[in-house]
Scaffold this motif. Structure first.
Motif, PDB file in Angstrom:
ATOM      1  N   ASP A   1     -20.855  12.412  15.748  1.00  0.00           N
ATOM      2  CA  ASP A   1     -21.464  12.778  14.459  1.00  0.00           C
ATOM      3  C   ASP A   1     -22.985  12.833  14.549  1.00  0.00           C
ATOM      4  O   ASP A   1     -23.652  13.270  13.617  1.00  0.00           O
ATOM      5  N   LYS A   2     -23.546  12.356  15.671  1.00  0.00           N
ATOM      6  CA  LYS A   2     -25.001  12.441  15.860  1.00  0.00           C
ATOM      7  C   LYS A   2     -25.357  13.473  16.932  1.00  0.00           C
ATOM      8  O   LYS A   2     -26.507  13.591  17.340  1.00  0.00           O
ATOM      9  N   ASP A   3     -24.361  14.213  17.403  1.00  0.00           N
ATOM     10  CA  ASP A   3     -24.561  15.176  18.498  1.00  0.00           C
ATOM     11  C   ASP A   3     -25.255  16.427  17.944  1.00  0.00           C
ATOM     12  O   ASP A   3     -24.626  17.308  17.378  1.00  0.00           O
ATOM     13  N   ALA A   4     -26.577  16.503  18.127  1.00  0.00           N
ATOM     14  CA  ALA A   4     -27.343  17.617  17.552  1.00  0.00           C
ATOM     15  C   ALA A   4     -27.224  18.891  18.383  1.00  0.00           C
ATOM     16  O   ALA A   4     -27.602  19.968  17.925  1.00  0.00           O
ATOM     17  N   ASP A   5     -26.709  18.776  19.597  1.00  0.00           N
ATOM     18  CA  ASP A   5     -26.601  19.924  20.511  1.00  0.00           C
ATOM     19  C   ASP A   5     -25.240  20.617  20.450  1.00  0.00           C
ATOM     20  O   ASP A   5     -25.070  21.692  21.011  1.00  0.00           O
ATOM     21  N   GLY A   6     -24.267  19.948  19.841  1.00  0.00           N
ATOM     22  CA  GLY A   6     -22.905  20.507  19.830  1.00  0.00           C
ATOM     23  C   GLY A   6     -22.273  20.505  21.210  1.00  0.00           C
ATOM     24  O   GLY A   6     -21.387  21.312  21.493  1.00  0.00           O
ATOM     25  N   LEU A   7     -22.684  19.583  22.074  1.00  0.00           N
ATOM     26  CA  LEU A   7     -22.162  19.568  23.449  1.00  0.00           C
ATOM     27  C   LEU A   7     -21.218  18.391  23.719  1.00  0.00           C
ATOM     28  O   LEU A   7     -20.701  18.247  24.826  1.00  0.00           O
ATOM     29  N   HIS A   8     -21.006  17.533  22.693  1.00  0.00           N
ATOM     30  CA  HIS A   8     -20.052  16.430  22.863  1.00  0.00           C
ATOM     31  C   HIS A   8     -18.643  17.030  22.984  1.00  0.00           C
ATOM     32  O   HIS A   8     -18.312  17.973  22.257  1.00  0.00           O
ATOM     33  N   PRO A   9     -17.800  16.477  23.897  1.00  0.00           N
ATOM     34  CA  PRO A   9     -16.461  17.055  24.081  1.00  0.00           C
ATOM     35  C   PRO A   9     -15.673  17.156  22.776  1.00  0.00           C
ATOM     36  O   PRO A   9     -14.909  18.114  22.583  1.00  0.00           O
ATOM     37  N   MET A  10     -15.868  16.195  21.880  1.00  0.00           N
ATOM     38  CA  MET A  10     -15.169  16.242  20.583  1.00  0.00           C
ATOM     39  C   MET A  10     -15.611  17.489  19.795  1.00  0.00           C
ATOM     40  O   MET A  10     -14.786  18.182  19.196  1.00  0.00           O
ATOM     41  N   ASN A  11     -16.890  17.777  19.826  1.00  0.00           N
ATOM     42  CA  ASN A  11     -17.391  18.932  19.061  1.00  0.00           C
ATOM     43  C   ASN A  11     -17.030  20.251  19.725  1.00  0.00           C
ATOM     44  O   ASN A  11     -16.747  21.242  19.037  1.00  0.00           O
ATOM     45  N   LEU A  12     -17.014  20.264  21.066  1.00  0.00           N
ATOM     46  CA  LEU A  12     -16.550  21.485  21.752  1.00  0.00           C
ATOM     47  C   LEU A  12     -15.067  21.699  21.450  1.00  0.00           C
ATOM     48  O   LEU A  12     -14.622  22.833  21.251  1.00  0.00           O
ATOM     49  N   GLY A  13     -14.316  20.594  21.365  1.00  0.00           N
ATOM     50  CA  GLY A  13     -12.895  20.677  21.006  1.00  0.00           C
ATOM     51  C   GLY A  13     -12.711  21.193  19.588  1.00  0.00           C
ATOM     52  O   GLY A  13     -11.830  22.016  19.311  1.00  0.00           O
ATOM     53  N   ARG A  14     -13.576  20.718  18.678  1.00  0.00           N
ATOM     54  CA  ARG A  14     -13.501  21.191  17.286  1.00  0.00           C
ATOM     55  C   ARG A  14     -13.747  22.694  17.231  1.00  0.00           C
ATOM     56  O   ARG A  14     -13.120  23.419  16.450  1.00  0.00           O
ATOM     57  N   LEU A  15     -14.656  23.160  18.086  1.00  0.00           N
ATOM     58  CA  LEU A  15     -14.948  24.599  18.142  1.00  0.00           C
ATOM     59  C   LEU A  15     -13.709  25.370  18.611  1.00  0.00           C
ATOM     60  O   LEU A  15     -13.346  26.404  18.049  1.00  0.00           O
ATOM     61  N   VAL A  16     -13.041  24.830  19.626  1.00  0.00           N
ATOM     62  CA  VAL A  16     -11.810  25.461  20.126  1.00  0.00           C
ATOM     63  C   VAL A  16     -10.770  25.516  19.010  1.00  0.00           C
ATOM     64  O   VAL A  16     -10.066  26.512  18.836  1.00  0.00           O
ATOM     65  N   LEU A  17     -10.683  24.435  18.221  1.00  0.00           N
ATOM     66  CA  LEU A  17      -9.674  24.353  17.157  1.00  0.00           C
ATOM     67  C   LEU A  17     -10.115  25.031  15.866  1.00  0.00           C
ATOM     68  O   LEU A  17      -9.412  24.986  14.869  1.00  0.00           O
ATOM     69  N   ASN A  18     -11.330  25.601  15.903  1.00  0.00           N
ATOM     70  CA  ASN A  18     -11.863  26.288  14.725  1.00  0.00           C
ATOM     71  C   ASN A  18     -12.121  25.334  13.570  1.00  0.00           C
ATOM     72  O   ASN A  18     -11.923  25.684  12.404  1.00  0.00           O
ATOM     73  N   GLU A  19     -12.512  24.117  13.891  1.00  0.00           N
ATOM     74  CA  GLU A  19     -12.867  23.128  12.862  1.00  0.00           C
ATOM     75  C   GLU A  19     -14.381  23.069  12.755  1.00  0.00           C
ATOM     76  O   GLU A  19     -15.089  23.399  13.709  1.00  0.00           O
ATOM     77  N   PRO A  20     -14.926  22.630  11.592  1.00  0.00           N
ATOM     78  CA  PRO A  20     -16.380  22.544  11.462  1.00  0.00           C
ATOM     79  C   PRO A  20     -16.980  21.616  12.526  1.00  0.00           C
ATOM     80  O   PRO A  20     -16.451  20.533  12.775  1.00  0.00           O
ATOM     81  N   ALA A  21     -18.054  22.057  13.148  1.00  0.00           N
ATOM     82  CA  ALA A  21     -18.725  21.278  14.199  1.00  0.00           C
ATOM     83  C   ALA A  21     -20.143  21.801  14.339  1.00  0.00           C
ATOM     84  O   ALA A  21     -20.410  22.961  14.019  1.00  0.00           O
ATOM     85  N   PRO A  22     -21.078  20.958  14.826  1.00  0.00           N
ATOM     86  CA  PRO A  22     -22.401  21.500  15.142  1.00  0.00           C
ATOM     87  C   PRO A  22     -22.240  22.511  16.276  1.00  0.00           C
ATOM     88  O   PRO A  22     -21.525  22.249  17.242  1.00  0.00           O
ATOM     89  N   LEU A  23     -22.880  23.663  16.147  1.00  0.00           N
ATOM     90  CA  LEU A  23     -22.667  24.711  17.153  1.00  0.00           C
ATOM     91  C   LEU A  23     -23.694  24.589  18.278  1.00  0.00           C
ATOM     92  O   LEU A  23     -24.866  24.279  18.019  1.00  0.00           O
ATOM     93  N   PRO A  24     -23.283  24.810  19.527  1.00  0.00           N
ATOM     94  CA  PRO A  24     -24.239  24.754  20.641  1.00  0.00           C
ATOM     95  C   PRO A  24     -25.418  25.693  20.380  1.00  0.00           C
ATOM     96  O   PRO A  24     -25.231  26.834  19.924  1.00  0.00           O
ATOM     97  N   CYS A  25     -26.633  25.174  20.620  1.00  0.00           N
ATOM     98  CA  CYS A  25     -27.849  25.831  20.114  1.00  0.00           C
ATOM     99  C   CYS A  25     -28.111  27.224  20.705  1.00  0.00           C
ATOM    100  O   CYS A  25     -28.450  28.150  19.965  1.00  0.00           O
ATOM    101  N   THR A  26     -28.000  27.363  22.006  1.00  0.00           N
ATOM    102  CA  THR A  26     -28.347  28.674  22.597  1.00  0.00           C
ATOM    103  C   THR A  26     -27.335  29.756  22.202  1.00  0.00           C
ATOM    104  O   THR A  26     -27.741  30.827  21.719  1.00  0.00           O
ATOM    105  N   PRO A  27     -26.022  29.506  22.348  1.00  0.00           N
ATOM    106  CA  PRO A  27     -25.071  30.534  21.900  1.00  0.00           C
ATOM    107  C   PRO A  27     -25.236  30.876  20.416  1.00  0.00           C
ATOM    108  O   PRO A  27     -25.175  32.048  20.026  1.00  0.00           O
ATOM    109  N   ASN A  28     -25.476  29.861  19.597  1.00  0.00           N
ATOM    110  CA  ASN A  28     -25.650  30.133  18.172  1.00  0.00           C
ATOM    111  C   ASN A  28     -26.950  30.913  17.930  1.00  0.00           C
ATOM    112  O   ASN A  28     -27.019  31.761  17.038  1.00  0.00           O
ATOM    113  N   GLY A  29     -27.958  30.641  18.747  1.00  0.00           N
ATOM    114  CA  GLY A  29     -29.215  31.403  18.656  1.00  0.00           C
ATOM    115  C   GLY A  29     -28.989  32.868  19.007  1.00  0.00           C
ATOM    116  O   GLY A  29     -29.550  33.761  18.360  1.00  0.00           O
ATOM    117  N   VAL A  30     -28.168  33.127  19.997  1.00  0.00           N
ATOM    118  CA  VAL A  30     -27.832  34.509  20.377  1.00  0.00           C
ATOM    119  C   VAL A  30     -27.172  35.221  19.197  1.00  0.00           C
ATOM    120  O   VAL A  30     -27.554  36.334  18.809  1.00  0.00           O
TER     121      VAL A  30
END
Ligand SMILES: Nc1nc2c(c(=O)[nH]1)N[C@@H](CN(C=O)c1ccc(C(=O)N[C@@H](CCC(=O)O)C(=O)O)cc1)CN2
Length: 284
Positions: free
Chosen positions: A116-145
């Motif tokens: 919940d403090k992962d500002a980069d979106g690189l924690h495995p839990m948050n990358l997993g949330r991204l895979v599952l299409n759940e709300p998560a902080p998005l990795p900064c560079t891809p989101n910047g693109v």
């Protein structure tokens, strides 16, 4: 054709201006967002990036918490600082600057962070949330693109996108973002094991080059009118940045991100977005 510039500096400035107002509103509600950084070692690039992150924080009103450890820091010493920031109420989000020195188990450090403090979106839990299409902080560079493409009206829906690279900060998650229903792109991921890179590039409407291989993307490999995002960083003999995209590509492409001045400033801006969004969630 001369490509339209995807101006990361100007876009990041607009994002920061919006965030300044949102941080002020949070402070009125008694919440001050605070970004922590953990920097290990003395790599000049990493030092510069971290210093830039703290300058950005000051610009928009986010508090800064800086932790620095020497190149010789042990796994246990780095983990102790991670635990400290996990427990620090002033630190509402933080990052561990990558790469970490050789011999340090980077994945273990990331796993130890409070997701919940992962500002980069690189924690495995948050990358997993991204895979599952759940709300998560998005990795900064891809989101910047993505933000740059949207801002300049580049059609993502239905586009053939080639991502070159498979690193943790960009390559791994870029296809996940692009293939969400909200984006609906078709993605081919290329890497050093790809047999005929040129044949893939020639079909692409959008190329995201994140290989770290100087001038890998040549004008003859780019479809006229394509959008080309240069995320790669190599250094020449004088220490200047050389991107993955050959300068001649600007004559063929429809849109091109400069490097420097393209995706780099967007990485920094999206980090601030993650910090502010997390603080906003905390007040409901
Ligand atoms: N924990 C993380 N580590 C790393 C990340 C990341 O997103 N999180 N990304 C990169 C480094 N990085 C941010 O940390 C970063 C890289 C580049 C820039 C940038 O603004 N670059 C400028 C040029 C700067 C120069 O002249 O050297 C530009 O492109 O215009 C910002 C952030 C790896 N590690």
């Amino acid at each position: 054709m001369t490509a339209q510039i995807l101006d990361g500096k100007a876009t990041a400035a607009a994002i920061k201006s919006d965030l300044t107002a949102r941080v002020a509103a949070l402070k009125e509600k008694g919440v001050t967002p605070g970004l922590g950084t953990i920097l290990v070692g003395s790599d000049p690039g990493s030092q510069k990036y971290v210093a830039g992150k703290h300058r950005d924080c000051a610009e928009v009103g986010i508090a800064s918490i800086q932790r620095e450890l020497p190149e010789t820091a042990t796994q246990e010493e780095i983990e102790a600082v991670v635990r400290e920031l996990n427990d620090d109420p002033e630190c509402t989000g933080y990052i561990v600057q990558l790469p970490l020195p050789k011999g340090i188990d980077e994945n273990r450090i990331l796993e130890l962070m409070d997701p919940d403090k992962d500002a980069d979106g690189l924690h495995p839990m948050n990358l997993g949330r991204l895979v599952l299409n759940e709300p998560a902080p998005l990795p900064c560079t891809p989101n910047g693109v993505l933000t740059l493409l949207r801002r300049y009206g580049v059609e993502i829906k239905g586009a053939e996108v080639v991502v070159v690279g498979r690193g943790v900060t960009i390559g791994r998650s870029m296809p996940l973002l692009l293939t969400r229903r909200s984006e609906n792109a078709t993605v081919t991921q290329c890497h050093t094991g790809t047999r005929d890179l040129s044949s893939h590039l020639k079909r692409a409407d959008i190329i995201v080059a994140a290989a770290g291989s100087a001038h890998l993307i040549r004008p003859e490999d780019v479809k006229p009118g394509a959008a080309v995002l240069d995320v790669g960083v190599s250094r020449n003999a004088e220490g200047r940045i050389v991107g993955d995209v050959h300068p001649g590509v600007a004559e063929v492409a429809g849109f091109i991100s400069p490097n420097p001045g393209g995706v780099g400033p967007m990485t920094r801006a999206q980090l601030l977005v993650n910090v502010v969004e997390a603080a906003e969630r905390s007040v409901g």
